[in-house]
Design a protein around this motif. Structure first.
Motif, short mmCIF file in Angstrom:
data_model
loop_
_atom_site.label_atom_id
_atom_site.label_comp_id
_atom_site.label_asym_id
_atom_site.label_seq_id
_atom_site.Cartn_x
_atom_site.Cartn_y
_atom_site.Cartn_z
N THR A 35 0.83 -1.21 0.00
CA THR A 35 0.00 0.00 0.00
C THR A 35 0.86 1.26 0.00
O THR A 35 0.47 2.28 -0.55
CB THR A 35 -0.95 0.01 1.20
N ASP A 73 0.96 1.36 -6.79
CA ASP A 73 -0.37 1.71 -7.31
C ASP A 73 -0.98 0.53 -8.05
O ASP A 73 -2.20 0.42 -8.16
CB ASP A 73 -0.28 2.91 -8.25
N LEU A 103 -4.49 -1.18 -7.50
CA LEU A 103 -4.77 -1.65 -6.14
C LEU A 103 -6.03 -0.99 -5.61
O LEU A 103 -6.88 -1.65 -4.99
CB LEU A 103 -3.58 -1.33 -5.22
N ASP A 104 -6.20 0.31 -5.86
CA ASP A 104 -7.40 1.01 -5.39
C ASP A 104 -8.66 0.42 -6.00
O ASP A 104 -9.68 0.25 -5.32
CB ASP A 104 -7.31 2.50 -5.71
N ILE A 149 -6.77 -4.58 4.51
CA ILE A 149 -6.49 -5.05 3.15
C ILE A 149 -6.12 -6.53 3.15
O ILE A 149 -6.38 -7.26 2.19
CB ILE A 149 -5.39 -4.19 2.50
#
Length: 327
Positions: free
Chosen positions: A221, A225, A241-242, A313
């Motif tokens: 994290t 990205d 990742l978002d 996560i």
């Protein structure tokens, strides 16, 4: 143009089958049979220059095998791979000067010698002049905050200091592509943060491309990205990742602290109650309803404190690996 280009990469290992007993031993010795283990299956992806990409998977998923093929340590069974416009398994000198592999569970520094001696050996291997060596050593050691540790024997360094020295050794020749396999393994929280900050700065200063595997999601994290997810040798996700978190974490956690206790039945209208502990309440709220729900809570409840966060996560990624696919 991609600096890493992987097409249908596959690695198959033959594993000998042995039956129990004396007869099985004799048969195994004279007429051995094998079964195939597909460690990596038809993996394809591209990475652009200066990207930092996370490579995630459970133990045995194929991450380290893939990294070893990308660095030329093992030969792929099928498929094509090019790194910095070279075919890795040919191990050409120009390729080796542009890449580096750091494995958190392996070390290249000589155990009983000061780290500086190993660094001088690396400089000689890469034909780095004394002037350039001193310049790079000073620069990297300052970035890693390890200047005063390089004259100590490696065995006397802490794990965090040793990892920093390993990174310095791997980066002394200024590689364009850096492969990191669990670089923060076993480090304490402060050492993990220091390594992450260094990698971020190194990427920004030198434009290095980094492919990173880690079981510490804080590494991913903080640095990445984009992520690649591998499961049982197959790539199941390649993207933001978002976007992955938004797609597979439809709710956010709203935590409030009340000025006075309120019965649970009067709180049910504000969201799905996850837990109540005294005057502290945690709700799960759909992302699309978050703004309206927070406004409703602030208007109707006596609030002392309020915070909003995503579910861990690790839970989200863990559920994806259990499912074995990304829908």
């Amino acid at each position: 143009m991609s600096i890493i280009d992987v097409q249908n990469l596959t690695k198959i290992y033959p594993v000998a089958i042995k039956k129990p007993g004396f007869k099985g031993t004799l048969t195994h010795f004279f007429r051995r049979t094998y079964r195939e283990i597909k460690a990596v299956q038809n993996v394809s992806f591209q990475i652009q220059p200066e990207e930092i990409v996370g490579f995630l998977g459970a133990n045995g998923a194929g991450k380290t095998t893939t990294l070893k093929m990308l660095t030329g340590l093992i030969h792929p069974s099928q498929g094509q791979v090019r790194v910095a416009n070279h075919i890795p398994f040919r191990r050409q000198p120009q390729f080796l000067r542009q890449t580096s592999l750091v494995m958190g569970q392996k070390q290249q520094l000589l155990w009983d010698l000061p780290a500086l001696d190993s660094l001088r050996i690396n400089a000689a291997v890469y034909n780095i002049s004394d002037q350039v060596f001193k310049q790079r050593l000073t620069e990297l050691a300052t970035m890693l905050a390890i200047e005063d540790k390089l004259n100590q024997p490696v065995r006397k360094l802490s794990l965090g200091e040793r990892m920093k020295a390993e990174l310095l050794a791997a980066l002394l020749h200024h590689p364009k592509v850096l492969f990191l396999d669990e670089p923060t393994l076993g480090l304490d929280v402060n050492a993990q943060v220091a390594v992450r900050e260094f990698l971020q700065e190194y990427n920004q200063r030198y434009g290095a491309t980094i492919l990173l595997t880690s079981h510490y999601m804080a590494d991913i994290t903080a640095l990445c990205d984009r992520v690649l997810l591998i499961h049982q040798g197959q790539l199941i996700y390649d993207g933001s990742l978002d976007r992955l978190l938004e797609r597979y974490s439809p709710c956010r956690e709203v935590k409030i602290e009340l000025a006075q206790p309120i019965p649970a039945e009067k709180l049910a209208d504000f969201g799905e109650i996850e837990a109540i502990a005294g005057q502290e309440v945690r709700f799960l709220v759909p992302r699309e309803n978050l703004t309206a729900t927070i406004a409703h809570i602030l208007a109707k409840l006596p609030i002392q404190d309020l915070s909003v966060k995503d579910p861990p996560i690790e839970e989200i990624i863990g559920r994806l690996f259990e499912a074995g696919k990304v829908a």
